[in-house]
Scaffold this motif. Structure first.
Motif, PDB file in Angstrom:
ATOM      1  N   GLU A 131       0.829  -1.207   0.000  1.00 21.83           N
ATOM      2  CA  GLU A 131       0.000   0.000   0.000  1.00 21.83           C
ATOM      3  C   GLU A 131       0.863   1.256   0.000  1.00 21.83           C
ATOM      4  OE1 GLU A 131      -3.138   2.348   2.935  1.00 21.83           O
ATOM      5  OE2 GLU A 131      -2.312   0.413   3.508  1.00 21.83           O
ATOM      6  N   ILE A 132       1.878   1.275   0.874  1.00 26.44           N
ATOM      7  CA  ILE A 132       2.682   2.482   1.029  1.00 26.44           C
ATOM      8  C   ILE A 132       3.648   2.659  -0.132  1.00 26.44           C
ATOM      9  CG2 ILE A 132       4.425   3.613   2.460  1.00 26.44           C
ATOM     10  CD1 ILE A 132       3.097   2.391   4.885  1.00 26.44           C
ATOM     11  N   LEU A 133       4.450   1.633  -0.420  1.00 25.80           N
ATOM     12  CA  LEU A 133       5.461   1.774  -1.464  1.00 25.80           C
ATOM     13  C   LEU A 133       4.835   1.965  -2.837  1.00 25.80           C
ATOM     14  CD1 LEU A 133       8.228  -0.795  -0.481  1.00 25.80           C
ATOM     15  CD2 LEU A 133       8.266   1.677  -0.282  1.00 25.80           C
ATOM     16  N   GLY A 134       3.633   1.442  -3.033  1.00 25.50           N
ATOM     17  CA  GLY A 134       2.990   1.591  -4.329  1.00 25.50           C
ATOM     18  C   GLY A 134       2.462   2.982  -4.587  1.00 25.50           C
ATOM     19  N   SER A 135       2.389   3.826  -3.574  1.00 23.90           N
ATOM     20  CA  SER A 135       1.764   5.143  -3.744  1.00 23.90           C
ATOM     21  C   SER A 135       2.711   6.311  -3.506  1.00 23.90           C
ATOM     22  CB  SER A 135       0.568   5.270  -2.792  1.00 23.90           C
ATOM     23  OG  SER A 135       1.011   5.189  -1.441  1.00 23.90           O
ATOM     24  N   ILE A 136       3.986   6.044  -3.189  1.00 22.69           N
ATOM     25  CA  ILE A 136       4.911   7.139  -2.903  1.00 22.69           C
ATOM     26  C   ILE A 136       6.121   7.064  -3.811  1.00 22.69           C
ATOM     27  CG2 ILE A 136       4.198   7.381  -0.500  1.00 22.69           C
ATOM     28  CD1 ILE A 136       6.569   5.729   0.325  1.00 22.69           C
ATOM     29  N   ARG A 137       6.698   8.223  -4.081  1.00 25.03           N
ATOM     30  CA  ARG A 137       7.902   8.305  -4.915  1.00 25.03           C
ATOM     31  C   ARG A 137       8.817   9.382  -4.360  1.00 25.03           C
ATOM     32  NH1 ARG A 137       3.770   7.897  -8.484  1.00 25.03           N
ATOM     33  NH2 ARG A 137       3.763   6.169  -9.956  1.00 25.03           N
ATOM     34  N   HIS A 138      10.057   9.015  -4.152  1.00 23.96           N
ATOM     35  CA  HIS A 138      11.063   9.983  -3.720  1.00 23.96           C
ATOM     36  C   HIS A 138      12.430   9.381  -3.998  1.00 23.96           C
ATOM     37  CE1 HIS A 138      13.535  12.502  -1.035  1.00 23.96           C
ATOM     38  NE2 HIS A 138      12.584  13.390  -1.203  1.00 23.96           N
TER      39      HIS A 138
END
Length: 604
Positions: A359-366
């Motif tokens: 859920e988390i890694l699929g929705s954030i980018r940095h």
């Protein structure tokens, strides 16, 4: 001119201006240019230069103009460009192959007059809270890979460009607190991945679009635009019926009597044609999205493929184990090296950990967060496929006899970690708490850039700043006591900061009874004996010209670390202030070190 820039250019120590623009130069920008301490203007734009923008350019503190546009430069924009705050007035990096985000340190260049970052593959642009004026240029629609765009709290005016509909990757758009006018373009309904929208406190008017992502936005997105109209749930005026009213009932009846059959015929004809066009258009749009959105479509992988690329998950490919599973190295069919975390489903909480990670890694980018490539989920097997980090973890570099790195490298890594935390805490719509920050979860790529990894027990804060749940899963020594909160991550960051520069774990056997890593460091600062606690590999000898500047730098770092892990959560510094302090420490250290070099040459 053709060919490469010669490395001997670094010998031209008195050079003030360098103009190589509008040629056919290729190859990299030479790192030796870092020796040109008097350089004020560097024009290397409109060539065919390749590779990364070297860190050494950040050492040119007298640089006023830096023009690198119109080349083939790749990688990220160096965060250290913020070190050029004193002199830099013009920065042009347009029309390259730069990716990732714009580092927050770049906005500390307070005297900058001209910045051009257009025509790259940047995914995050935050220009909020400046004094930008004029209109938003229509060319902004060319940033088709952009994910986050914030122009909030400026003095922008005019219309919202219809070209925004070309930014198909956009997930966050904040145009609030400006003087924008006109209607909200209906073309924005094409931004199917837009999850956060804020157009409040402008002078917008007309209908609020209802299709695409606008179905999910609330009244909060449009506050204080008195001339807007829309659906009742937005708590604004309903849009007036624009149909022409016929005052004569008899005339209206006569017209309808003869018009309805004709209108129905036309409607049926148009509907048939529209359905045919729509079916064809859907096929075109699906193909178009597949072309423009490769980074958002997770690669489909099976258990059998993962087993094959890792040689059966055997010991020879094992990168490490802990938490809820083991991590293996593998190589996919296209030659990409990956890290594959396989979850141990016998452990309680593994299913929750897997779902949270996806859920988390699929929705954030940095740029400083580990990137997810795919997930594989079966009843009896769950794994996450991640970017492979060839230089391993910070822990490996700290405690291996074969590796050693200096103060500057460690500072850069900790700034990378702080940047990742800043994004998690303040850069997403719902704040994220990592909950398990430690050196083994900080991974290093080819360029020794730090990436925060392992979100197995991360938590979404939702509407508040804490979760009333005591953390019992985080690693002993790094976790703060009490509830899940961003201040808990700050405690962990402070401990990691101390460990990085002392080379001592918080669970070291020397810390028994009332003693701890934190108390050990605090006592050294009180007794002015910091030299006794920091990693001896960082200091050199007392006869070294840079010895005093190193002691000063390390003392500042330890004071910051202690302010991060204060006993009271309210007493802990936040991550944004921590980043500012780390950058100030680095700038001062670089200046002091440069002064030591000058003195050494003078005495020689």
């Amino acid at each position: 001119m053709r060919g490469s820039i010669p490395s001997d250019i670094g010998n031209m120590s008195s050079l003030i201006a360098l103009s190589l623009d509008y040629n056919q130069l290729s190859g990299p920008i030479q790192t030796t240019m870092g020796s040109l301490k008097n350089l004020q203007r560097s024009y290397m734009n409109d060539n065919q230069l390749q590779g990364y923008i070297p860190y050494e350019l950040c050492q040119l503190e007298n640089l006023v103009d830096l023009l690198l546009g119109g080349n083939q430069l790749s990688g990220s924009i160096p965060s250290c460009l913020g070190n050029l705050a004193a002199a830099l007035r013009t920065l042009s990096l347009n029309s390259n192959l730069l990716t990732s985000t714009i580092p927050s340190t770049l906005w500390r260049i307070k005297y900058i007059l001209h910045v051009n970052l257009s025509s790259n593959s940047l995914i995050d642009i935050d220009l909020s809270s400046n004094h930008l004026s004029g209109i938003i240029p229509g060319s902004i629609g060319g940033l088709q890979d952009l994910v986050n765009l914030s122009l909030a709290s400026n003095n922008l005016e005019g219309l919202i460009p219809t070209s925004f509909d070309n930014m198909l990757s956009l997930e966050l758009l904040d145009l609030s607190q400006n003087n924008l006018s006109g209607e909200i373009p209906k073309s924005l309904e094409a931004l199917l991945h837009l999850r956060y929208l804020n157009m409040s406190f402008n002078r917008l008017r007309g209908d609020i679009p209802t299709g695409g992502p606008f179905r999910n936005f609330s009244a909060q997105s449009f506050v204080s635009n008195s001339a807007l109209c829309g659906a009742p749930q937005l708590h604004i005026a309903a849009c007036k019926n624009r149909t022409i009213k016929l005052h004569s009932t008899k005339a209206r009846g006569s017209i309808l009597k003869y018009a309805i059959p004709g209108i129905m015929s036309v409607i049926l004809l148009v509907t048939s044609i529209s359905m045919l066009i729509l079916c064809r258009k859907r096929h075109v749009e699906v193909a178009r999205e597949t072309t423009l959105w490769p980074q958002l479509q997770w690669r489909r992988v099976s258990y059998q493929e993962l087993r094959t690329v890792t040689n059966g998950f055997n010991e020879s490919n094992l990168l490490g184990s802990g938490g809820f599973g083991s991590v293996y190295k593998g190589t996919l069919s296209d030659g990409i090296n990956v890290a594959i975390k396989v979850f141990n489903l016998q452990l309680e909480g593994a299913f929750l950990s897997f779902d949270t990670k996806c859920e988390i890694l699929g929705s954030i980018r940095h740029r400083n967060l580990i990137k997810i490539i795919s997930c594989c989920s079966q009843i009896d097997f769950k794994a996450v496929v991640l970017d492979y980090m060839p230089n391993g973890s910070l822990e490996k570099w700290l405690y291996s006899q074969n590796f050693c790195f200096n103060i500057l490298q460690r500072l850069n890594i900790m700034i990378d970690v702080a940047s990742a935390l800043e994004y998690l805490h303040h850069g997403t719509e719902i704040p994220i708490v990592h909950c398990d920050l430690k050196p083994s979860n900080i991974l290093l790529d080819d360029d020794m850039v730090g990436h925060v990894a392992d979100f197995g027990i991360a938590r979404l804060l939702g509407g508040g700043d804490s979760i009333t749940q005591t953390m019992t899963l985080a690693t002993i020594g790094y976790m703060a006591p009490g509830i899940v909160t961003r201040r808990g991550d700050m405690y962990s960051f402070g401990v990691v900061l101390m460990e990085t520069f002392t080379k001592r774990k918080p669970t070291d056997e020397m810390f028994v009874g009332e003693t701890s890593l934190k108390k050990w460091v605090a006592n050294s600062l009180l007794s002015d004996s910091i030299v006794e606690v920091v990693d001896a590999n960082l200091l050199g000898t007392e006869n070294d010209f840079s010895f005093v500047s190193k002691i000063d730098c390390l003392s500042s770092i330890m004071r910051l670390a202690l302010s991060c892990c204060a006993e009271s959560p309210e007493g802990r510094i936040n991550i944004q202030d921590a980043i500012g302090t780390l950058n100030k420490i680095m700038i001062k250290f670089l200046k002091d070190a440069a002064g030591g070099v000058v003195l050494r040459r003078h005495l020689a």
